[in-house]
Scaffold this motif. Sequence first.
Motif, PDB file in Angstrom:
ATOM      1  N   ARG A 217      -9.523  20.241  -3.596  1.00 30.28           N
ATOM      2  CA  ARG A 217     -10.496  19.550  -4.449  1.00 30.28           C
ATOM      3  C   ARG A 217     -10.334  19.849  -5.937  1.00 30.28           C
ATOM      4  O   ARG A 217     -10.684  19.039  -6.769  1.00 30.28           O
ATOM      5  N   THR A 218      -9.821  20.998  -6.295  1.00 31.40           N
ATOM      6  CA  THR A 218      -9.782  21.381  -7.708  1.00 31.40           C
ATOM      7  C   THR A 218      -8.853  20.497  -8.527  1.00 31.40           C
ATOM      8  O   THR A 218      -9.003  20.421  -9.731  1.00 31.40           O
ATOM      9  N   ASN A 219      -7.911  19.806  -7.906  1.00 29.16           N
ATOM     10  CA  ASN A 219      -6.983  18.962  -8.655  1.00 29.16           C
ATOM     11  C   ASN A 219      -7.541  17.586  -8.980  1.00 29.16           C
ATOM     12  O   ASN A 219      -7.014  16.899  -9.812  1.00 29.16           O
ATOM     13  N   VAL A 220      -8.576  17.157  -8.314  1.00 27.98           N
ATOM     14  CA  VAL A 220      -9.038  15.779  -8.437  1.00 27.98           C
ATOM     15  C   VAL A 220      -9.827  15.490  -9.716  1.00 27.98           C
ATOM     16  O   VAL A 220      -9.597  14.466 -10.338  1.00 27.98           O
ATOM     17  N   PRO A 221     -10.736  16.322 -10.190  1.00 25.24           N
ATOM     18  CA  PRO A 221     -11.631  15.916 -11.276  1.00 25.24           C
ATOM     19  C   PRO A 221     -10.978  15.442 -12.570  1.00 25.24           C
ATOM     20  O   PRO A 221     -11.417  14.466 -13.142  1.00 25.24           O
ATOM     21  N   ASN A 222      -9.945  16.089 -13.056  1.00 18.77           N
ATOM     22  CA  ASN A 222      -9.377  15.746 -14.359  1.00 18.77           C
ATOM     23  C   ASN A 222      -8.134  14.870 -14.267  1.00 18.77           C
ATOM     24  O   ASN A 222      -7.420  14.717 -15.247  1.00 18.77           O
ATOM     25  N   ILE A 223      -7.896  14.271 -13.137  1.00 18.53           N
ATOM     26  CA  ILE A 223      -6.655  13.532 -12.923  1.00 18.53           C
ATOM     27  C   ILE A 223      -6.535  12.301 -13.814  1.00 18.53           C
ATOM     28  O   ILE A 223      -5.449  11.901 -14.190  1.00 18.53           O
ATOM     29  N   ARG A 224      -7.634  11.700 -14.219  1.00 16.75           N
ATOM     30  CA  ARG A 224      -7.568  10.465 -15.017  1.00 16.75           C
ATOM     31  C   ARG A 224      -6.969  10.676 -16.407  1.00 16.75           C
ATOM     32  O   ARG A 224      -6.572   9.720 -17.056  1.00 16.75           O
ATOM     33  N   ALA A 225      -6.898  11.909 -16.857  1.00 12.78           N
ATOM     34  CA  ALA A 225      -6.282  12.205 -18.153  1.00 12.78           C
ATOM     35  C   ALA A 225      -4.770  12.413 -18.036  1.00 12.78           C
ATOM     36  O   ALA A 225      -4.070  12.457 -19.042  1.00 12.78           O
ATOM     37  N   ASN A 226      -4.265  12.512 -16.824  1.00 17.96           N
ATOM     38  CA  ASN A 226      -2.845  12.748 -16.591  1.00 17.96           C
ATOM     39  C   ASN A 226      -2.044  11.489 -16.951  1.00 17.96           C
ATOM     40  O   ASN A 226      -2.380  10.394 -16.507  1.00 17.96           O
ATOM     41  N   PRO A 227      -0.974  11.618 -17.739  1.00 16.53           N
ATOM     42  CA  PRO A 227      -0.168  10.447 -18.119  1.00 16.53           C
ATOM     43  C   PRO A 227       0.394   9.677 -16.924  1.00 16.53           C
ATOM     44  O   PRO A 227       0.500   8.451 -16.971  1.00 16.53           O
ATOM     45  N   GLU A 228       0.742  10.375 -15.852  1.00 20.78           N
ATOM     46  CA  GLU A 228       1.251   9.698 -14.650  1.00 20.78           C
ATOM     47  C   GLU A 228       0.145   8.858 -14.002  1.00 20.78           C
ATOM     48  O   GLU A 228       0.405   7.786 -13.474  1.00 20.78           O
ATOM     49  N   TYR A 229      -1.084   9.349 -14.033  1.00 23.46           N
ATOM     50  CA  TYR A 229      -2.205   8.569 -13.504  1.00 23.46           C
ATOM     51  C   TYR A 229      -2.394   7.305 -14.328  1.00 23.46           C
ATOM     52  O   TYR A 229      -2.585   6.221 -13.777  1.00 23.46           O
TER      53      TYR A 229
ATOM     54  N   ILE B 192       0.855  -1.186   0.000  1.00 18.90           N
ATOM     55  CA  ILE B 192       0.000   0.000   0.000  1.00 18.90           C
ATOM     56  C   ILE B 192       0.890   1.234   0.000  1.00 18.90           C
ATOM     57  O   ILE B 192       1.744   1.398   0.880  1.00 18.90           O
ATOM     58  N   PHE B 193       0.686   2.093  -0.973  1.00 18.70           N
ATOM     59  CA  PHE B 193       1.462   3.318  -1.112  1.00 18.70           C
ATOM     60  C   PHE B 193       0.540   4.507  -0.868  1.00 18.70           C
ATOM     61  O   PHE B 193      -0.499   4.624  -1.511  1.00 18.70           O
ATOM     62  N   VAL B 194       0.931   5.375   0.050  1.00 20.03           N
ATOM     63  CA  VAL B 194       0.095   6.517   0.422  1.00 20.03           C
ATOM     64  C   VAL B 194       0.899   7.793   0.237  1.00 20.03           C
ATOM     65  O   VAL B 194       2.046   7.884   0.658  1.00 20.03           O
ATOM     66  N   GLU B 195       0.281   8.757  -0.384  1.00 22.46           N
ATOM     67  CA  GLU B 195       0.904  10.068  -0.564  1.00 22.46           C
ATOM     68  C   GLU B 195      -0.091  11.133  -0.145  1.00 22.46           C
ATOM     69  O   GLU B 195      -1.243  11.124  -0.577  1.00 22.46           O
ATOM     70  N   LEU B 196       0.356  12.033   0.701  1.00 28.37           N
ATOM     71  CA  LEU B 196      -0.467  13.153   1.156  1.00 28.37           C
ATOM     72  C   LEU B 196       0.083  14.424   0.514  1.00 28.37           C
ATOM     73  O   LEU B 196       1.268  14.713   0.631  1.00 28.37           O
ATOM     74  N   LYS B 197      -0.768  15.152  -0.162  1.00 22.50           N
ATOM     75  CA  LYS B 197      -0.329  16.366  -0.851  1.00 22.50           C
ATOM     76  C   LYS B 197      -1.289  17.504  -0.583  1.00 22.50           C
ATOM     77  O   LYS B 197      -2.497  17.301  -0.481  1.00 22.50           O
ATOM     78  N   GLY B 198      -0.738  18.689  -0.552  1.00 25.74           N
ATOM     79  CA  GLY B 198      -1.581  19.869  -0.426  1.00 25.74           C
ATOM     80  C   GLY B 198      -2.249  20.190  -1.743  1.00 25.74           C
ATOM     81  O   GLY B 198      -3.469  20.213  -1.867  1.00 25.74           O
ATOM     82  N   THR B 199      -1.462  20.418  -2.779  1.00 23.51           N
ATOM     83  CA  THR B 199      -2.029  20.802  -4.064  1.00 23.51           C
ATOM     84  C   THR B 199      -1.399  20.097  -5.259  1.00 23.51           C
ATOM     85  O   THR B 199      -2.018  20.019  -6.302  1.00 23.51           O
ATOM     86  N   ASP B 200      -0.198  19.592  -5.143  1.00 21.15           N
ATOM     87  CA  ASP B 200       0.534  19.080  -6.304  1.00 21.15           C
ATOM     88  C   ASP B 200       0.244  17.603  -6.545  1.00 21.15           C
ATOM     89  O   ASP B 200       1.061  16.731  -6.280  1.00 21.15           O
ATOM     90  N   LEU B 201      -0.924  17.334  -7.064  1.00 23.09           N
ATOM     91  CA  LEU B 201      -1.366  15.969  -7.296  1.00 23.09           C
ATOM     92  C   LEU B 201      -0.511  15.257  -8.342  1.00 23.09           C
ATOM     93  O   LEU B 201      -0.212  14.071  -8.211  1.00 23.09           O
ATOM     94  N   ALA B 202      -0.097  15.964  -9.360  1.00 25.53           N
ATOM     95  CA  ALA B 202       0.745  15.362 -10.398  1.00 25.53           C
ATOM     96  C   ALA B 202       2.057  14.858  -9.790  1.00 25.53           C
ATOM     97  O   ALA B 202       2.553  13.789 -10.161  1.00 25.53           O
ATOM     98  N   HIS B 203       2.604  15.598  -8.858  1.00 23.76           N
ATOM     99  CA  HIS B 203       3.844  15.181  -8.202  1.00 23.76           C
ATOM    100  C   HIS B 203       3.610  13.938  -7.348  1.00 23.76           C
ATOM    101  O   HIS B 203       4.460  13.039  -7.292  1.00 23.76           O
ATOM    102  N   ALA B 204       2.470  13.849  -6.697  1.00 25.98           N
ATOM    103  CA  ALA B 204       2.141  12.660  -5.906  1.00 25.98           C
ATOM    104  C   ALA B 204       2.081  11.420  -6.799  1.00 25.98           C
ATOM    105  O   ALA B 204       2.597  10.359  -6.441  1.00 25.98           O
ATOM    106  N   LEU B 205       1.459  11.544  -7.950  1.00 28.67           N
ATOM    107  CA  LEU B 205       1.391  10.431  -8.899  1.00 28.67           C
ATOM    108  C   LEU B 205       2.786  10.000  -9.324  1.00 28.67           C
ATOM    109  O   LEU B 205       3.103   8.807  -9.360  1.00 28.67           O
ATOM    110  N   GLN B 206       3.611  10.970  -9.626  1.00 33.12           N
ATOM    111  CA  GLN B 206       4.983  10.695 -10.048  1.00 33.12           C
ATOM    112  C   GLN B 206       5.758   9.992  -8.931  1.00 33.12           C
ATOM    113  O   GLN B 206       6.481   9.028  -9.181  1.00 33.12           O
ATOM    114  N   GLN B 207       5.608  10.454  -7.699  1.00 29.80           N
ATOM    115  CA  GLN B 207       6.332   9.866  -6.579  1.00 29.80           C
ATOM    116  C   GLN B 207       5.938   8.407  -6.351  1.00 29.80           C
ATOM    117  O   GLN B 207       6.809   7.551  -6.143  1.00 29.80           O
ATOM    118  N   ILE B 208       4.652   8.120  -6.398  1.00 32.57           N
ATOM    119  CA  ILE B 208       4.226   6.735  -6.193  1.00 32.57           C
ATOM    120  C   ILE B 208       4.683   5.859  -7.356  1.00 32.57           C
ATOM    121  O   ILE B 208       5.152   4.734  -7.149  1.00 32.57           O
TER     122      ILE B 208
END
Length: 80
Positions: free
Chosen positions: A45-57, A4-20
């Motif tokens: 919340r504003t970072n979550v909706p379009n995350i599935r289009a991110n290449p890292e996701y 189980i990999f957990v990442e807590l981020k304030g706003t940089d969701l793309a960086h969290a994806l990259q780190q995991i």
Amino acid sequence: MKAIFVELKGTDLAHALQQINQTIDMMRDDIPNCTKYARIVTSNRTNVPNIRANPEYIKLYKKANVKVSANLIEEKISSL
């Protein structure tokens, strides 16, 4: 076995994806047969909706069961 990999981020969701992604890649020899779970919690919340289009996701989704949420994720480890 589960990993189980957990990442807590304030706003940089793309960086969290990259780190995991990088962590799973670094550990691939140690956890080859594990079921992998990636959990990312962001306070913005504003970072979550379009995350599935991110290449890292997309990369992470191919490696692990992924959940991304704003503020809170509640799960029982036994249910994974």
